[in-house]
Design an enzyme around this catalytic site. Structure first.
Site, PDB file in Angstrom:
ATOM      1  N   ASP A 156       0.824  -1.198   0.000  1.00  0.00           N
ATOM      2  CA  ASP A 156       0.000   0.000   0.000  1.00  0.00           C
ATOM      3  C   ASP A 156       0.867   1.261   0.000  1.00  0.00           C
ATOM      4  O   ASP A 156       1.851   1.350   0.729  1.00  0.00           O
ATOM      5  CB  ASP A 156      -0.863  -0.037   1.278  1.00  0.00           C
ATOM      6  CG  ASP A 156      -1.896   1.063   1.346  1.00  0.00           C
ATOM      7  OD1 ASP A 156      -2.714   1.151   0.420  1.00  0.00           O
ATOM      8  OD2 ASP A 156      -1.887   1.831   2.330  1.00  0.00           O
ATOM      9  N   GLU A 167       1.707  -0.366  -4.975  1.00  0.00           N
ATOM     10  CA  GLU A 167       0.779   0.691  -5.367  1.00  0.00           C
ATOM     11  C   GLU A 167       1.552   1.996  -5.391  1.00  0.00           C
ATOM     12  O   GLU A 167       1.864   2.550  -4.346  1.00  0.00           O
ATOM     13  CB  GLU A 167      -0.380   0.792  -4.360  1.00  0.00           C
ATOM     14  CG  GLU A 167      -1.399   1.829  -4.770  1.00  0.00           C
ATOM     15  CD  GLU A 167      -2.127   2.504  -3.601  1.00  0.00           C
ATOM     16  OE1 GLU A 167      -3.181   3.111  -3.844  1.00  0.00           O
ATOM     17  OE2 GLU A 167      -1.640   2.464  -2.458  1.00  0.00           O
ATOM     18  N   HIS A 210     -10.348  -0.903  -5.888  1.00  0.00           N
ATOM     19  CA  HIS A 210     -11.261  -0.617  -4.785  1.00  0.00           C
ATOM     20  C   HIS A 210     -11.317   0.875  -4.458  1.00  0.00           C
ATOM     21  O   HIS A 210     -12.060   1.293  -3.590  1.00  0.00           O
ATOM     22  CB  HIS A 210     -10.811  -1.392  -3.549  1.00  0.00           C
ATOM     23  CG  HIS A 210      -9.465  -0.947  -3.062  1.00  0.00           C
ATOM     24  ND1 HIS A 210      -8.332  -1.050  -3.844  1.00  0.00           N
ATOM     25  CD2 HIS A 210      -9.073  -0.360  -1.907  1.00  0.00           C
ATOM     26  CE1 HIS A 210      -7.299  -0.552  -3.174  1.00  0.00           C
ATOM     27  NE2 HIS A 210      -7.718  -0.131  -2.001  1.00  0.00           N
ATOM     28  N   ASP A 211     -10.472   1.671  -5.118  1.00  0.00           N
ATOM     29  CA  ASP A 211     -10.455   3.114  -4.884  1.00  0.00           C
ATOM     30  C   ASP A 211     -11.154   3.839  -6.034  1.00  0.00           C
ATOM     31  O   ASP A 211     -11.636   3.211  -6.965  1.00  0.00           O
ATOM     32  CB  ASP A 211      -9.008   3.610  -4.760  1.00  0.00           C
ATOM     33  CG  ASP A 211      -8.358   3.163  -3.457  1.00  0.00           C
ATOM     34  OD1 ASP A 211      -9.068   3.089  -2.430  1.00  0.00           O
ATOM     35  OD2 ASP A 211      -7.148   2.882  -3.467  1.00  0.00           O
TER      36      ASP A 211
HETATM   37  C1  GLC Z   1      -4.232   3.243  -0.481  1.00  0.00           C
HETATM   38  C2  GLC Z   1      -5.444   2.341  -0.532  1.00  0.00           C
HETATM   39  C3  GLC Z   1      -6.639   3.086  -0.036  1.00  0.00           C
HETATM   40  C4  GLC Z   1      -6.382   3.521   1.392  1.00  0.00           C
HETATM   41  C5  GLC Z   1      -5.077   4.305   1.482  1.00  0.00           C
HETATM   42  C6  GLC Z   1      -4.644   4.490   2.902  1.00  0.00           C
HETATM   43  O1  GLC Z   1      -4.340   4.301  -1.346  1.00  0.00           O
HETATM   44  O2  GLC Z   1      -5.630   1.843  -1.821  1.00  0.00           O
HETATM   45  O3  GLC Z   1      -7.800   2.323  -0.116  1.00  0.00           O
HETATM   46  O4  GLC Z   1      -7.436   4.322   1.855  1.00  0.00           O
HETATM   47  O5  GLC Z   1      -4.015   3.676   0.830  1.00  0.00           O
HETATM   48  O6  GLC Z   1      -4.155   3.283   3.419  1.00  0.00           O
END
Ligand code: GLC
Ligand code: CA
Length: 549
Positions: A211, A253, A318-319
């Site tokens: 993440d 990510e 999911h975002d």
């Molecule tokens: C990343 C995740 C997201 C989350 C964020 C904070 O961007 O994809 O869903 O809210 O990190 O952990």
């Protein structure tokens, strides 16, 4: 000599992730096994046969650690546990065991940029400057000048530094104020993260979706200005993972610009895979305009990666669909086409919709997924996409696209027998579980789900796509993308027509030894092109996959 029938197939072993199909899901909304309205590991375990029939290689689970659940599990209070709502550690182990038996690898979400503000480490850090954990977080005694800049969720999150009464200091939080950032400069924090990796790898997971990578490696500055990035930390993580389990991976990510990619891949010693956000956004620009060129240039811009590295392509996650990297004109085109109403948009840069309602019909969905699976890397499919699930814009922020999986047309779409669900299932309308569900689509030969299962099977016949060389072929049509993939002496050609009208194109395959013949992988068609020149016709939003030779 190669045995008969193996022609076109590579003989050498490729690392598994180079051609992987990864299915991403949230345990909480996938299947409720004990009827309390919350998805859990026993429910997921019962659905492994379904996932196996889809043909996916790996599952990426959204965070499953103990959590106050204010950011859908991304706010963690214990890195060594399973949230009790999802089951026990025993249920988790059973699930891993069963997934393993089906040859499916499991990736966990590694969320180490921050903890929950209710993590015992943060409680201790707040309590006193003498605490051993004080320096596990990022503090400033003075009001940071940069408090209002760099927020990730504009409109919902007001600042990146908040004052903590107990600590009498400001703490840094790249995300929500209940997610204080860990201090990566502290070697004890890094050691702890290594133990977390070690622990889950030992239990049998095959790696992690990492993440918020750019924020993990940044050194925040209270006074503002560009943050310093510690890329060497990614090599360290990689080494820890590889020593524990040779075939385990880190899937990062990092929504970054192409010139920064090399730092994250670190000559093949950094992240194994990264989500290709650059291509994702430009792919939507191409879908919105019918012009294949934005996608073609994005592919070219992200082409050069180390041999051991790989891209993970996706359509939706999911975002929100983040469009922040597009030119304003391109972004407006995507908003105009796919999210014309304000409620469909989020954080001033993205779209909080699922793909099916954005594209509108099965023909367009098939086009988009054919395109996704033909991109030169691994493919990530999010739960519910395979049946064309919709969204619920009445839910807040990104929850709109996190509704329960739709299994049947029965109560709660077959997700749970409970009265009260973690999030309402979509019951009514064109995307309700009456109309859209797994059971119905498994029975119907022309459903999206049956089409998807078949396409994944075909994708598995084409290791050239993820493991080979690829070239975008000139077609003289800006609406058509033609990509040729070659691996040793075999080749595959994929064509996609972004236009709503039919297109005829010519491709020239004289550079491949067997370019005179094309055999469709999707149907019975074949093309014979003297000297490797083929004149081919594509339907509106048509696509073709050919084996060359
Ligand atoms: C990343 C995740 C997201 C989350 C964020 C904070 O961007 O994809 O869903 O809210 O990190 O952990
Ligand atoms: Ca449950």
């Amino acid at each position: 000599m190669r045995p008969k029938g193996s022609e076109g197939m590579p003989s050498q072993m490729e690392p598994w992730y180079r051609n992987a199909v990864i299915y991403s899901l949230s345990v909480e909304t996938f299947m409720d096994g004990n009827g309390d309205g919350i998805g859990d590991f026993s429910g997921l375990r019962d659905r492994l046969d379904y996932l196996e029939s889809l043909g996916v290689d790996a599952l990426w689970l959204a965070p499953t650690y103990p959590t106050p659940n204010r950011d859908d599990g991304y706010d963690i209070t214990d890195y060594y546990g399973i949230d009790e709502r999802l089951g026990s550690s025993g249920d988790f182990a059973e699930f891993l065991f069963e997934a393993d038996g089906r040859g499916m690898r499991v990736l966990l979400d590694l969320v180490v940029n921050h903890t929950s503000d209710r993590h015992p480490w943060f409680f201790s850090a707040q309590s006193s400057e003498e605490s051993d954990y004080r320096d596990w977080y990022v503090w400033s005694r003075k009001r940071p000048r940069a408090a209002r800049s760099g927020v990730v969720f504009p409109g919902v999150q007001g600042s990146t530094w908040s004052y903590d009464q107990k600590a009498r200091s400001w703490y840094f939080h790249r995300f929500y104020d209940f997610e204080p950032d860990l201090n990566m400069e502290n070697p004890r924090v890094r050691d702890e993260i290594h133990r977390v990796l070690s622990y889950w790898l030992r239990l049998g997971v095959a790696g992690f979706r990492v993440d918020a990578v750019p924020f993990i490696i940044e050194k925040p500055r209270p006074e503002g200005g560009a943050a310093e990035l510690h890329f060497e930390y990614l090599r360290e993580l990689r080494e820890v993972v590889q020593w524990r389990r040779g075939d385990a991976i880190l899937l990062g990510e990092a929504n970054v610009v192409p010139r920064d990619d090399e730092h994250y891949f670190a000559d093949g010693d950094g992240l194994h895979l990264m989500f290709n956000f650059w291509v994702n956004q430009h792919l939507f620009a191409s879908l919105a305009t019918g012009d294949a060129r934005p996608l073609a240039s994005a592919l070219a811009a992200t082409r050069k990666i180390p041999a051991r590295a790989q891209w993970a392509y996706f359509l939706r996650n999911h975002d929100e669909l983040d469009l922040g990297r597009l030119q304003p004109r391109e972004r407006e085109a995507v908003f105009g086409r796919f999210a014309p109403e304000a409620t469909m948009q989020l954080y001033g840069r993205g779209i909080r919709r699922r793909l099916a309602p954005m594209l509108g019909d099965q023909r367009r969905l098939e086009f988009a997924y054919s395109l996704l699976f033909s991109l030169p890397g691994a493919a990530v499919l999010r739960y519910g996409e395979e049946i064309g699930m919709g969204d619920n814009l009445r839910l807040r922020e990104r929850d709109a696209i996190r509704t329960p999986m739709q299994w049947t047309n029965g109560r709660n779409g077959g997700f749970s027998t409970s009265e009260q669900l973690i999030r309402p299932a979509i019951g009514k309308g064109p995307y309700g579980f009456d109309a859209i569900n797994v059971e119905e689509q498994l029975r119907r030969p022309d459903s999206l789900l049956r089409w998807m299962i078949e396409l994944i099977r075909i994708r598995k016949e084409c290791p050239e796509i993820g493991a080979g060389e690829w070239h975008i072929l000139p077609t003289r049509s800006r609406q058509v993308l033609a990509v040729l993939y070659t691996l040793r002496d075999s080749a595959v050609l994929c064509l996609h027509n972004f236009d709503e009208t039919p297109r005829e194109i010519t491709v020239d395959l004289k550079m491949t030894s067997s370019g005179e013949r094309l055999r469709s992988l999707l149907d019975q068609q074949a093309s014979h092109g003297p000297a490797g020149r083929h004149r081919l016709r594509l339907e509106p939003l048509g696509y073709e996959w050919y084996r060359v030779g």
